[in-house]
Design a protein around this motif. Structure first.
Motif, PDB file in Angstrom:
ATOM      1  N   ARG A  90      -5.901   3.740   7.883  1.00  0.00           N
ATOM      2  CA  ARG A  90      -5.777   4.072   9.087  1.00  0.00           C
ATOM      3  C   ARG A  90      -5.389   5.477   8.801  1.00  0.00           C
ATOM      4  NH1 ARG A  90      -4.580  -0.273  13.420  1.00  0.00           N
ATOM      5  NH2 ARG A  90      -5.023  -2.292  12.310  1.00  0.00           N
ATOM      6  N   GLY A  91      -4.211   5.804   8.345  1.00  0.00           N
ATOM      7  CA  GLY A  91      -3.811   7.317   8.189  1.00  0.00           C
ATOM      8  C   GLY A  91      -4.877   8.387   7.680  1.00  0.00           C
ATOM      9  N   ALA A  92      -5.631   7.670   6.930  1.00  0.00           N
ATOM     10  CA  ALA A  92      -6.646   8.672   5.964  1.00  0.00           C
ATOM     11  C   ALA A  92      -7.685   9.157   7.105  1.00  0.00           C
ATOM     12  CB  ALA A  92      -6.995   8.183   4.857  1.00  0.00           C
ATOM     13  N   LEU A  93      -7.960   8.104   7.981  1.00  0.00           N
ATOM     14  CA  LEU A  93      -9.255   8.033   8.895  1.00  0.00           C
ATOM     15  C   LEU A  93      -9.390   9.456   9.553  1.00  0.00           C
ATOM     16  CD1 LEU A  93     -11.635   6.533   9.817  1.00  0.00           C
ATOM     17  CD2 LEU A  93     -10.376   5.766  11.740  1.00  0.00           C
ATOM     18  N   GLY A  94      -8.206  10.003   9.853  1.00  0.00           N
ATOM     19  CA  GLY A  94      -8.462  11.388  10.921  1.00  0.00           C
ATOM     20  C   GLY A  94      -9.118  12.443   9.820  1.00  0.00           C
ATOM     21  N   VAL A 123      -4.226  15.492   9.640  1.00  0.00           N
ATOM     22  CA  VAL A 123      -4.605  15.920  10.989  1.00  0.00           C
ATOM     23  C   VAL A 123      -3.330  15.810  12.194  1.00  0.00           C
ATOM     24  CG1 VAL A 123      -7.226  15.592  10.548  1.00  0.00           C
ATOM     25  CG2 VAL A 123      -5.707  13.891  12.176  1.00  0.00           C
ATOM     26  N   PRO A 124      -3.398  16.444  12.921  1.00  0.00           N
ATOM     27  CA  PRO A 124      -2.063  16.247  14.057  1.00  0.00           C
ATOM     28  C   PRO A 124      -2.203  14.712  14.373  1.00  0.00           C
ATOM     29  CG  PRO A 124      -3.369  18.302  14.550  1.00  0.00           C
ATOM     30  CD  PRO A 124      -4.392  17.694  13.384  1.00  0.00           C
ATOM     31  N   ALA A 125      -1.175  14.062  14.256  1.00  0.00           N
ATOM     32  CA  ALA A 125      -0.888  12.655  14.373  1.00  0.00           C
ATOM     33  C   ALA A 125       0.296  12.266  14.892  1.00  0.00           C
ATOM     34  CB  ALA A 125      -1.206  11.863  12.820  1.00  0.00           C
ATOM     35  N   VAL A 126       0.290  11.141  15.764  1.00  0.00           N
ATOM     36  CA  VAL A 126       1.232  10.584  16.483  1.00  0.00           C
ATOM     37  C   VAL A 126       1.143   9.216  16.583  1.00  0.00           C
ATOM     38  CG1 VAL A 126       1.904  12.651  17.739  1.00  0.00           C
ATOM     39  CG2 VAL A 126       0.474  10.998  18.948  1.00  0.00           C
ATOM     40  N   TYR A 127       2.253   8.533  16.913  1.00  0.00           N
ATOM     41  CA  TYR A 127       2.377   7.111  17.076  1.00  0.00           C
ATOM     42  C   TYR A 127       3.105   7.215  18.809  1.00  0.00           C
ATOM     43  CZ  TYR A 127       1.186   4.749  12.896  1.00  0.00           C
ATOM     44  OH  TYR A 127       0.580   4.448  11.671  1.00  0.00           O
ATOM     45  N   VAL A 128       2.247   6.337  19.488  1.00  0.00           N
ATOM     46  CA  VAL A 128       2.862   6.234  21.018  1.00  0.00           C
ATOM     47  C   VAL A 128       3.382   4.875  21.128  1.00  0.00           C
ATOM     48  CG1 VAL A 128       2.607   6.507  23.386  1.00  0.00           C
ATOM     49  CG2 VAL A 128       1.316   7.952  21.807  1.00  0.00           C
ATOM     50  N   GLU A 129       4.562   4.645  21.077  1.00  0.00           N
ATOM     51  CA  GLU A 129       5.207   3.261  21.641  1.00  0.00           C
ATOM     52  C   GLU A 129       5.332   3.322  23.392  1.00  0.00           C
ATOM     53  OE1 GLU A 129       5.606   1.088  19.634  1.00  0.00           O
ATOM     54  OE2 GLU A 129       6.254   1.815  17.553  1.00  0.00           O
ATOM     55  N   CYS A 130       4.466   2.502  23.641  1.00  0.00           N
ATOM     56  CA  CYS A 130       3.976   2.616  25.148  1.00  0.00           C
ATOM     57  C   CYS A 130       4.852   1.776  25.856  1.00  0.00           C
ATOM     58  CB  CYS A 130       2.639   2.113  25.281  1.00  0.00           C
ATOM     59  SG  CYS A 130       1.280   2.812  24.461  1.00  0.00           S
ATOM     60  N   VAL A 150       1.106  -1.056   0.090  1.00  0.00           N
ATOM     61  CA  VAL A 150      -0.054  -0.157   0.059  1.00  0.00           C
ATOM     62  C   VAL A 150       0.850   1.308  -0.082  1.00  0.00           C
ATOM     63  CG1 VAL A 150      -1.786  -1.237   1.331  1.00  0.00           C
ATOM     64  CG2 VAL A 150      -0.174   0.262   2.604  1.00  0.00           C
ATOM     65  N   PRO A 151       0.687   2.291  -0.429  1.00  0.00           N
ATOM     66  CA  PRO A 151       1.262   3.506  -0.415  1.00  0.00           C
ATOM     67  C   PRO A 151       1.712   4.132   1.170  1.00  0.00           C
ATOM     68  CG  PRO A 151      -0.739   4.029  -1.522  1.00  0.00           C
ATOM     69  CD  PRO A 151      -0.911   2.566  -0.905  1.00  0.00           C
ATOM     70  N   ASP A 152       3.057   4.357   0.999  1.00  0.00           N
ATOM     71  CA  ASP A 152       3.520   4.698   2.528  1.00  0.00           C
ATOM     72  C   ASP A 152       3.657   6.321   2.521  1.00  0.00           C
ATOM     73  OD1 ASP A 152       5.332   5.648   0.553  1.00  0.00           O
ATOM     74  OD2 ASP A 152       7.187   4.206   1.439  1.00  0.00           O
ATOM     75  N   GLY A 153       3.060   7.004   1.666  1.00  0.00           N
ATOM     76  CA  GLY A 153       3.133   8.370   2.012  1.00  0.00           C
ATOM     77  C   GLY A 153       4.465   9.185   1.665  1.00  0.00           C
ATOM     78  N   ALA A 154       5.537   8.435   1.204  1.00  0.00           N
ATOM     79  CA  ALA A 154       6.645   8.912   1.027  1.00  0.00           C
ATOM     80  C   ALA A 154       7.072   8.560  -0.442  1.00  0.00           C
ATOM     81  CB  ALA A 154       7.774   8.502   2.124  1.00  0.00           C
ATOM     82  N   GLY A 155       6.155   8.250  -1.281  1.00  0.00           N
ATOM     83  CA  GLY A 155       6.470   8.020  -2.625  1.00  0.00           C
ATOM     84  C   GLY A 155       7.006   6.417  -2.880  1.00  0.00           C
ATOM     85  N   ALA A 203       3.370   5.112   7.343  1.00  0.00           N
ATOM     86  CA  ALA A 203       2.398   5.328   6.562  1.00  0.00           C
ATOM     87  C   ALA A 203       1.418   6.043   7.010  1.00  0.00           C
ATOM     88  CB  ALA A 203       2.000   4.374   5.470  1.00  0.00           C
ATOM     89  N   GLY A 204       1.066   5.810   8.392  1.00  0.00           N
ATOM     90  CA  GLY A 204      -0.283   6.239   9.050  1.00  0.00           C
ATOM     91  C   GLY A 204       0.130   7.684   9.410  1.00  0.00           C
ATOM     92  N   LEU A 205       1.260   8.142   9.513  1.00  0.00           N
ATOM     93  CA  LEU A 205       1.651   9.425   9.924  1.00  0.00           C
ATOM     94  C   LEU A 205       1.820  10.233   8.529  1.00  0.00           C
ATOM     95  CD1 LEU A 205       4.119   9.193  13.125  1.00  0.00           C
ATOM     96  CD2 LEU A 205       1.534   9.298  12.939  1.00  0.00           C
ATOM     97  N   ASN A 206       2.452   9.647   7.763  1.00  0.00           N
ATOM     98  CA  ASN A 206       2.800  10.572   6.471  1.00  0.00           C
ATOM     99  C   ASN A 206       1.336  10.623   5.801  1.00  0.00           C
ATOM    100  OD1 ASN A 206       5.588  10.102   7.030  1.00  0.00           O
ATOM    101  ND2 ASN A 206       5.547   8.295   5.668  1.00  0.00           N
ATOM    102  N   LEU A 207       0.300   9.718   5.795  1.00  0.00           N
ATOM    103  CA  LEU A 207      -0.910   9.991   5.155  1.00  0.00           C
ATOM    104  C   LEU A 207      -2.180  10.806   5.808  1.00  0.00           C
ATOM    105  CD1 LEU A 207      -0.790   6.695   3.478  1.00  0.00           C
ATOM    106  CD2 LEU A 207      -0.413   8.722   2.098  1.00  0.00           C
ATOM    107  N   SER A 208      -1.548  11.316   7.056  1.00  0.00           N
ATOM    108  CA  SER A 208      -2.606  12.022   7.962  1.00  0.00           C
ATOM    109  C   SER A 208      -2.727  13.503   7.452  1.00  0.00           C
ATOM    110  CB  SER A 208      -2.579  11.670   9.525  1.00  0.00           C
ATOM    111  OG  SER A 208      -3.322  12.140  10.314  1.00  0.00           O
TER     112      SER A 208
END
Length: 273
Positions: free
Chosen positions: A146-150, A231-238, A84-89, A224-229
């Protein structure tokens, strides 16, 4: 994916669930009658006009919670390995199975449980929460969806929830933003603000990562989830699920509740609530 933590006092949960303020009733005192003598000239009365302006309550802010991976991914390799597209080409696999603790507690179960706990806390605080998946037994969705959902739901923030699988001797959480700033400078700045609010909240209950990023913050171009968002987006590695201390914390229901409380606190700080 990867890590993060912080303890929101239980009192906050109660405070967050306060019902809407009751509508105050009003009463008016009766106006006494007045008799005007016949010989008295009565001036023309002045008619008072009262204008009532109706107010409409602002809709609640929307936040997307994206619990990483899914319980059915491992049984469907063809679907999750599809590019799938990664938002970075370029492209990347639709999804992955995620990591697990040495005892076998999977990342997808951790992220799902924490997402539900965080959802409940945010909902009680008047936030509308959208989850990227509906259960922990399905497949996907793919990272680009997922990235497009926001953007699709008009979210104020997108928070991906993950657990890391780093070397066993390393521990701590970190918060990731896209280094590509794909949606422009304003969204990038807001994403950085969201990351800081979450970092500050989580650092109250667990240490920041000692193996990646700086002060609990990291920037990457390959998610990709961040690159394609849009809206303000982050991943949290808990936390690092391969580290014994982090794993014990993440496996514990109390630990997951603590993480959820601090994720909620960070989001609410970002929203100014």
């Amino acid at each position: 994916m990867r890590r993060a933590w912080i303890l929101l006092p239980l009192a906050l949960v109660a405070a967050c669930s306060s019902p809407a303020a009751p509508v105050a009733s009003s009463s008016s005192s009766p106006t006494p009658s007045t008799t005007v003598p016949a010989s008295t000239t009565t001036p023309s009365p002045t008619t008072a006009t009262t204008t009532t302006t109706a107010t409409t309550a602002a809709p609640p802010p929307v936040v997307v919670l994206d619990p990483g991976h899914n319980g059915g991914n491992a049984a469907h390799p063809a679907q999750i390995n599809a590019p799938v597209p990664d938002g970075a080409g370029g492209t990347k696999p639709c999804n992955t199975t995620g990591t697990a603790t040495d005892a076998g507690y999977p990342e997808h179960a951790f992220t799902w449980d924490v997402a539900l706990r965080t959802r409940d806390l945010l909902t009680a605080a008047g936030v509308q929460v959208v989850l990227s998946r509906t259960d922990d037994a399905g497949v996907g969705p793919c990272v680009d969806a997922r990235g497009a959902l926001g953007g699709q739901v008009g979210a104020a923030a997108f928070v991906g929830i993950h657990g890391d699988g780093a070397a066993a001797g390393r521990r701590g959480f970190h918060v990731i933003t896209s280094s590509l700033d794909p949606a422009g400078a304003a969204v990038a700045a807001a994403s950085n603000g969201l990351a800081v609010d979450l970092r500050d909240a989580l650092s109250a209950v667990e240490p920041v990562s000692d193996y990646i990023g700086t002060d609990g913050l990291d920037r990457r171009a390959d998610l990709a989830g961040l690159n394609l968002s849009t809206v303000p987006a982050v991943y949290v590695e808990c936390g690092n699920m391969r580290n014994a201390t982090d794993a014990a914390w993440m496996t514990s229901p109390d630990g997951r509740q603590a993480v959820a409380q601090q994720l909620a606190a960070g989001v609410l700080a970002f929203l100014g609530r």
